[in-house]
Design a protein around this motif. Structure first.
Motif, mmCIF file in Angstrom:
data_model
loop_
_atom_site.group_PDB
_atom_site.id
_atom_site.type_symbol
_atom_site.label_atom_id
_atom_site.label_comp_id
_atom_site.label_asym_id
_atom_site.label_seq_id
_atom_site.Cartn_x
_atom_site.Cartn_y
_atom_site.Cartn_z
ATOM 1 N N LEU A 298 -4.822 -6.377 -3.678
ATOM 2 C CA LEU A 298 -6.111 -5.774 -3.939
ATOM 3 C C LEU A 298 -6.447 -4.759 -2.860
ATOM 4 N N THR A 299 -7.200 -3.744 -3.252
ATOM 5 C CA THR A 299 -7.652 -2.773 -2.268
ATOM 6 C C THR A 299 -8.509 -3.507 -1.253
ATOM 7 N N ALA A 300 -8.240 -3.264 0.011
ATOM 8 C CA ALA A 300 -8.959 -3.981 1.073
ATOM 9 C C ALA A 300 -10.442 -3.691 0.997
ATOM 10 N N PRO A 301 -11.274 -4.732 1.146
ATOM 11 C CA PRO A 301 -12.706 -4.505 1.184
ATOM 12 C C PRO A 301 -13.074 -3.636 2.380
ATOM 13 N N SER B 292 0.825 -1.209 0.000
ATOM 14 C CA SER B 292 0.000 0.000 0.000
ATOM 15 C C SER B 292 0.861 1.262 0.000
ATOM 16 N N SER B 293 1.880 1.285 0.864
ATOM 17 C CA SER B 293 2.713 2.493 0.996
ATOM 18 C C SER B 293 3.645 2.709 -0.195
ATOM 19 N N THR B 294 3.926 1.660 -0.955
ATOM 20 C CA THR B 294 4.825 1.803 -2.104
ATOM 21 C C THR B 294 4.066 1.870 -3.435
ATOM 22 N N SER C 127 -8.553 -12.994 3.037
ATOM 23 C CA SER C 127 -9.297 -11.777 3.373
ATOM 24 C C SER C 127 -9.509 -10.891 2.141
ATOM 25 N N SER C 128 -9.336 -11.463 0.953
ATOM 26 C CA SER C 128 -9.565 -10.757 -0.322
ATOM 27 C C SER C 128 -8.685 -9.527 -0.496
ATOM 28 N N ARG C 129 -7.469 -9.592 0.064
ATOM 29 C CA ARG C 129 -6.536 -8.468 -0.108
ATOM 30 C C ARG C 129 -5.386 -8.821 -1.048
ATOM 31 N N ALA C 130 -5.358 -10.059 -1.542
ATOM 32 C CA ALA C 130 -4.319 -10.472 -2.490
ATOM 33 C C ALA C 130 -4.830 -11.645 -3.309
ATOM 34 N N GLN C 131 -4.224 -11.782 -4.478
ATOM 35 C CA GLN C 131 -4.573 -12.881 -5.377
ATOM 36 C C GLN C 131 -3.269 -13.392 -5.978
#
Length: 195
Positions: free
Chosen positions: A189-192, A131-133, A172-176
């Motif tokens: 992925l952008t966090a739900p 997120s920060s990069t 948690s649907s934050r990566a694939q």
């Protein structure tokens, strides 16, 4: 000559706890209650030292390597003591049994990957870094994550730990996980909402 139990600061800045100055600490205790206390102390010491030095692998043979990367913890020349390989193997087995390490490679019991951060903690570090990069919604190879051009908290992270962290993010649907030309990759992925 009496030994004073006192913390000791290594040249690296790591502070060895006072128990490290006690000769019995380096001997496998016969009493189950004493053995548990000593094993818990060894576990804390090994994990905190690993975190301080950014070490991920511990092997039973490290007990027998003078001047090795673990020597400062596994021995104490001030009292002429060192942990023996069978004793270290028992500590390692305890760490695996309590999910603070995992045998790597599997099907052997002499080398472990240390979880000085849990896979869940690594997942958060990984996601915060992505997120920060500016790597959200982009595909990155595993190599790009653990060998970044600018050092990061993920530099040199062993791939088995990286995979576990990515699995936590995927749940948690934050990566694939993505297949890429030169190996494995991941899309962050952008966090739900609510995460």
């Amino acid at each position: 000559m009496s030994t004073t139990l006192a913390p000791y600061t290594l040249p690296s800045g790591f502070v060895l706890p006072s128990i490290h100055s006690g000769p019995p600490f380096f001997t496998q205790q016969p009493s189950p209650s004493s053995r548990k206390i000593a094993t818990d102390n060894w576990t804390r010491l090994i994990l905190s030292y690993a975190r301080h030095q950014k070490l991920f692998v511990l092997r039973t043979e490290d007990a027998d390597i003078p001047g090795g990367e673990w020597d400062d913890v596994l021995s104490n020349p001030r009292i002429n003591r060192k942990i023996r390989a069978p004793h270290l193997a028992a500590v390692i087995a305890h760490m695996v049994a309590t999910d603070q390490a995992v045998y790597d490679p599997p099907n052997q019991t002499s080398a472990v990957l240390l979880y000085w951060r849990t896979p869940e903690e690594w997942a958060q570090v990984l996601y915060d870094w992505a997120s920060s990069t500016g790597h959200l919604n982009t595909i990155m190879t595993f190599y790009e994550i653990v060998e970044p051009p600018v050092p990061s908290p993920l530099s040199d992270l062993p791939l088995p730990i990286l995979r576990k962290a990515i699995a936590v993010l995927a749940k948690s649907s934050r990566a694939q996980v993505i297949a890429v030309a030169d190996g494995e990759g991941v899309r962050f992925l952008t966090a739900p909402p609510g995460r």
